[in-house]
Design an enzyme around this catalytic site. Structure first.
Site, PDB file in Angstrom:
ATOM      1  CE  LYS A   1     -19.433 -15.577  -9.437  1.00  0.00           C
ATOM      2  NZ  LYS A   1     -18.810 -16.633  -8.634  1.00  0.00           N
TER       3      LYS A   1
ATOM      4  CE1 TYR B   1     -20.457 -13.444  -3.295  1.00  0.00           C
ATOM      5  CE2 TYR B   1     -18.817 -14.939  -2.387  1.00  0.00           C
ATOM      6  CZ  TYR B   1     -19.298 -13.656  -2.563  1.00  0.00           C
ATOM      7  OH  TYR B   1     -18.625 -12.590  -1.998  1.00  0.00           O
TER       8      TYR B   1
ATOM      9  CG  HIS C   1     -14.441 -15.184   4.200  1.00  0.00           C
ATOM     10  ND1 HIS C   1     -14.970 -13.932   3.990  1.00  0.00           N
ATOM     11  CD2 HIS C   1     -13.367 -14.992   5.016  1.00  0.00           C
ATOM     12  CE1 HIS C   1     -14.254 -13.030   4.634  1.00  0.00           C
ATOM     13  NE2 HIS C   1     -13.269 -13.648   5.258  1.00  0.00           N
TER      14      HIS C   1
ATOM     15  CE1 TYR D   1     -21.683  -8.919  -2.053  1.00  0.00           C
ATOM     16  CE2 TYR D   1     -21.075 -10.422  -0.282  1.00  0.00           C
ATOM     17  CZ  TYR D   1     -20.831  -9.862  -1.523  1.00  0.00           C
ATOM     18  OH  TYR D   1     -19.717 -10.248  -2.234  1.00  0.00           O
TER      19      TYR D   1
ATOM     20  N   PRO E   1     -19.244  -5.517  -9.664  1.00  0.00           N
ATOM     21  CG  PRO E   1     -18.551  -3.838  -8.203  1.00  0.00           C
ATOM     22  CD  PRO E   1     -19.151  -4.044  -9.560  1.00  0.00           C
TER      23      PRO E   1
END
Length: 399
Positions: free
Chosen positions: A296, A384, A72, A201, A292
């Protein structure tokens, strides 16, 4: 029994550490309370940072990941009915993430260790750590009812939050810091087509939702719920209705289908300082837990063992204990940055029903700022995708 490094726990941290040490010619034995079938079938999320993907490939265990994982280049953020893509690939100079479940990482590492004749003792119980403050630590355990002992030079406690390793750091030395969140995640595995090319998200008045994926046929999705909720109250129809209400937009619908697994987990942050005592070093979930939302957990475990591997290798090559003495200091710098990011993502994306209308408006304004500022998007992206490993800053520690 005797080895150089005794490793407790056959999760990602323990398995990768054993494999990395093997590549340096250093012997280890892994002790695991579960069976091989259990550790390879326990389904966990898997968003791999660029650094973890690179490590898997460099260690020679990334072939299946590169074939079957989903690369991704970004994620999508949704709030107030608006969805915006975050092009992390562009914002980080070409870096990406890999969606590849943790149990598949474990399968690859177990296969690599066994192929190299590495020793993993499954199904042990009553694990005890002894003499960790000396140069000759020992691990005792039961296997098939027989009492056994493993003598070693170092012990790596990779046995998770509930394992015995962390408790061997004296309470007078151990400083445990934690944060409990008023959020739970209801996670489902569903037989549906891939809903979206990248993770979504979503912040919604009804609560957070995450649309993810596992395989072309099975997907992983999450709903924010009260952590005390009973999963029995969530029928499949209710789950799909709630997911659709939180993520669907004009012209985009969430495909539904049979749900084959569902569960609710609470969310917390946790850090143990220090991560070492004598010849004992803890890594992964034994030392820290992250919510979550920031993806990480597994990645921090991989970062921990790279620092630990460097220290152990330096010891066997030259007798130098300097890196091992600084293990906690180096690892914790990355851990606290990941905790900061995970806390920020969690509080920005979840709906806190105790907030005032003012606080709710500030939260939505934060999302508006993040998605409209290139500087903010770059900061989100580099965190991220994964920050550089801390040993690259060894000068600042004067190691």
């Amino acid at each position: 029994m005797k080895t150089q490094v005794g490793i407790i726990g056959a999760g990602p941290a323990g398995l990768m550490l054993s494999h990395l040490l093997h590549l340096e010619g250093i012997e280890s034995v892994i002790l695991e309370c579960r069976t091989r079938e259990e550790i390879e079938s326990t389904i966990r999320a898997g968003v791999l940072e660029q650094g973890t993907v690179d490590l898997m490939n460099e260690a020679g265990v990334g072939d299946r990941m590169m074939r079957e994982g989903h690369l991704h280049h970004g994620i999508e953020l949704q709030y107030s009915g608006i969805r915006q893509r975050v092009n992390m690939h562009e914002l980080t100079g070409g870096k990406s993430i890999m969606v590849y479940p943790q149990h598949e990482v474990i399968k690859d590492l177990v296969a690599a260790r066994l192929e190299a004749r590495g020793e993993i003792i499954f199904g042990v119980s009553d694990v005890g750590l002894h003499d960790v403050e000396t140069n000759s630590p020992r691990i005792t355990f039961l296997k098939d009812g027989a009492e056994m002992e493993l003598a070693c030079d170092f012990i790596a406690g990779c046995d998770g939050y509930h394992g015995p390793s962390r408790q061997m750091i004296p309470a007078s030395v151990r400083n445990e810091k934690k944060q409990i969140y008023p959020f739970g995640w209801l996670g489902v595995l569903a037989k549906t087509p891939i809903a979206n090319p990248e993770l979504i998200y979503a912040n919604h008045d009804r609560g957070f939702a995450l649309i993810s994926q596992r395989t072309p046929e099975i997907q992983r999705h999450y709903l924010q719920v009260d952590p005390t909720e009973d999963i029995a109250n969530w029928s499949d129809d209710r789950i799909w209705s709630e997911l659709k209400a939180r993520v669907e937009t004009d012209g985009w619908e969430l495909p539904d289908g049979p749900i084959i697994q569902k569960n609710i987990v609470s969310m917390r942050s946790f850090v143990c300082e220090p991560m070492q005592y004598g010849r004992l070093f803890i890594a992964g979930d034994a030392a820290h837990i992250v919510p979550p939302t920031g993806a990480k957990g597994l990645n921090l475990a991989m970062a921990d063992v790279q620092v630990l591997k460097r220290g152990i290798t330096a010891f066997y090559q030259s007798g130098d204990m300097n890196w091992l003495n600084h293990y906690s200091e180096v690892a914790l710098r990355r851990i606290w940055k990941a905790q900061r990011f995970s806390y920020w993502m969690t509080t920005m994306l979840h709906t806190n029903f105790n907030h005032t209308s003012f606080e709710r408006s500030v939260q939505l304004s934060e999302l508006d700022y993040v998605t409209s500022s290139r500087a903010a998007l770059t900061s989100l992206s580099e965190n991220y995708i994964g920050l550089p490993f801390e040993w690259e800053k060894e000068r600042s520690l004067q190691i």
